[in-house]
Write an enzyme that holds these catalytic residues in place. Structure first.
Site, mmCIF file in Angstrom:
data_model
loop_
_atom_site.group_PDB
_atom_site.id
_atom_site.type_symbol
_atom_site.label_atom_id
_atom_site.label_comp_id
_atom_site.label_asym_id
_atom_site.label_seq_id
_atom_site.Cartn_x
_atom_site.Cartn_y
_atom_site.Cartn_z
ATOM 1 N N THR A 129 -5.231 -10.521 0.420
ATOM 2 C CA THR A 129 -3.921 -10.568 -0.226
ATOM 3 C C THR A 129 -2.934 -9.542 0.351
ATOM 4 O O THR A 129 -1.724 -9.739 0.252
ATOM 5 C CB THR A 129 -4.058 -10.318 -1.747
ATOM 6 O OG1 THR A 129 -4.718 -9.069 -1.952
ATOM 7 C CG2 THR A 129 -4.818 -11.434 -2.417
ATOM 8 N N ASP A 130 -3.475 -8.458 0.929
ATOM 9 C CA ASP A 130 -2.580 -7.350 1.278
ATOM 10 C C ASP A 130 -1.466 -7.746 2.245
ATOM 11 O O ASP A 130 -0.326 -7.302 2.093
ATOM 12 C CB ASP A 130 -3.385 -6.182 1.874
ATOM 13 C CG ASP A 130 -4.231 -5.484 0.815
ATOM 14 O OD1 ASP A 130 -4.009 -5.733 -0.388
ATOM 15 O OD2 ASP A 130 -5.115 -4.689 1.186
ATOM 16 N N THR A 133 5.987 -12.371 -1.946
ATOM 17 C CA THR A 133 5.699 -10.947 -1.817
ATOM 18 C C THR A 133 4.516 -10.622 -2.709
ATOM 19 O O THR A 133 4.408 -11.156 -3.817
ATOM 20 C CB THR A 133 6.901 -10.111 -2.329
ATOM 21 O OG1 THR A 133 8.051 -10.487 -1.580
ATOM 22 C CG2 THR A 133 6.690 -8.626 -2.161
ATOM 23 N N THR A 181 -10.802 -10.126 0.308
ATOM 24 C CA THR A 181 -11.661 -9.984 -0.874
ATOM 25 C C THR A 181 -12.304 -11.300 -1.271
ATOM 26 O O THR A 181 -13.460 -11.328 -1.704
ATOM 27 C CB THR A 181 -10.801 -9.470 -2.055
ATOM 28 O OG1 THR A 181 -10.348 -8.171 -1.717
ATOM 29 C CG2 THR A 181 -11.585 -9.409 -3.341
ATOM 30 N N ASP A 237 -10.576 -7.426 6.781
ATOM 31 C CA ASP A 237 -9.702 -7.023 5.683
ATOM 32 C C ASP A 237 -8.291 -7.250 6.232
ATOM 33 O O ASP A 237 -8.002 -6.868 7.369
ATOM 34 C CB ASP A 237 -9.930 -5.541 5.379
ATOM 35 C CG ASP A 237 -9.100 -5.060 4.209
ATOM 36 O OD1 ASP A 237 -9.696 -4.620 3.221
ATOM 37 O OD2 ASP A 237 -7.847 -5.107 4.309
ATOM 38 N N CYS A 272 15.900 -4.188 -3.059
ATOM 39 C CA CYS A 272 15.651 -4.905 -4.314
ATOM 40 C C CYS A 272 14.768 -6.115 -4.039
ATOM 41 O O CYS A 272 14.862 -6.742 -2.996
ATOM 42 C CB CYS A 272 16.965 -5.405 -4.919
ATOM 43 S SG CYS A 272 18.089 -4.096 -5.363
#
Ligand code: ASP
Length: 341
Positions: A92-93, A165, A17, A60, A277
């Site tokens: 970012t993905d 993450t 992006t 992308d 978690c």
């Protein structure tokens, strides 16, 4: 060795992006990086020299692959002695996967490699991209603190890449690192937390470029049955599985489940236990619900992220293809600060 007055930073542009600008009709398309000064005019007055390289095809980051990780690593390796730091512009993905993969590939890294991107394209008025690029460049060129690590810079925080993450698909503060503090915080000043950096290595940079993608992730959920578990564990040519377990590394104690894992391990498949978690660690044998897995040879992943676990497994299997014992041993210990020992 850089003898110029200014530090030198190489930008490696991969897509995402951040690299989008609006044309006169309002539609978004990738900008040419040689026009970065048009997109970020503030850089004209900066006190570091910038060059840039663009991947052959900008993407992308959903289309990221291990072979593109090798392309990025090849550029950095080729230019390593000419620059003081590197900024990788990335979607970012899958940024946390790329940051993790690069961290494993670069042994003895002594210069900063900072990945950044944005939630809004550079060409939009409220873009977070300008801030992110400028701060990433400042960090990669900083003389007062040289970070010998692959990092992610996003919205005021510098994170260790293999601890990061993507947490949010909308907010500007899209990244987090639950199990390791940020390495620097940007406010009026950039506050480097040098005591948290990896030690400066002594040897020369070594870049390992083999990944074995014959791995799977098996995420547990209440009700998961033998058909799904066996389908994953019998995938053709499978070499390793990351199981995403509950809490501190717990899984069903059903006979069929443990036997399925045990049979896979007996076929040479490596099984790594990582918690679902976001924060905290796998602690095998803390509960009875992980004792059987420990007994049959499932490896505890500690507080590693899923992104680091998958890339580390691919990296180790690719780097040491004939030594599963070595791969298993290395999975349980920290190679680049990706887990707490
Ligand atoms: N889909 C985009 C990518 O990862 C999202 C982004 O860059 O933020 O390339």
């Amino acid at each position: 060795m850089n003898e110029s007055k200014h530090n030198r930073v190489l930008i490696v542009y991969t897509g995402g992006t951040i690299g989008m600008v609006q044309d006169e009709n309002g539609s978004l398309h990738p900008f040419a990086l040689d026009r970065i000064y048009d997109a970020v005019p503030q850089l004209r007055g900066c006190c570091y020299d910038i060059d840039s390289v663009t991947l052959d095809h900008i993407i992308d980051s959903s289309n990221m692959t291990p072979s593109l990780w090798v392309d990025i690593a090849n550029i950095i390796e080729r230019e390593y002695d000419r620059y003081d730091g590197f900024v990788v512009l990335h979607g970012t993905d899958t940024m946390a996967y790329t940051a993790s993969a690069l961290s494993f590939m670069f042994k003895n890294l002594a210069k900063p490699v900072v990945l950044t991107g944005s939630q809004l394209p550079l060409g939009m008025l409220r873009s977070d991209g300008r801030e992110n690029i400028i701060c990433a460049l400042e960090i990669a060129s900083a003389r007062e603190a040289v970070i010998p690590e692959v990092c992610i810079f996003f919205e005021n925080h510098l994170y260790r890449g293999n601890r990061s993450t993507k947490l949010n698909a909308e907010n500007f503060d899209a990244f987090g690192s639950y199990n390791y503090p940020s390495l620097a915080k940007v406010g009026i000043n950039i506050r480097f937390k040098e005591h948290l950096f990896l030690p400066m290595p002594e040897g020369r940079l070594v870049v390992r470029k083999q990944f074995d993608t014959r791995v799977a992730v098996l995420k547990l959920f209440p009700g998961i049955g033998p058909d799904v578990v066996n389908a994953v564990l019998h995938a053709p040519n499978l070499q390793g599985v990351v199981i995403e377990t509950y809490g501190s590394g717990n899984a069903p104690t059903d006979e069929w489940f443990i036997s399925a894992l045990e049979e896979a391990i007996s076929r040479g498949i490596i099984v790594l236990n990582v918690t679902q978690c976001k924060g905290g660690a796998v602690k095998m044998r803390q509960y009875a619900a992980s004792c059987d897995m420990d007994r049959i040879g499932v490896i505890g992943g500690g507080d590693i992220t899923i992104e680091a676990a998958v890339t580390k497994m691919m990296y180790l299997l690719g780097s040491f293809p004939n030594d599963k014992r070595h791969v298993s041993e290395r999975l349980g210990v920290s190679l680049r600060g990706e887990l707490t020992e």
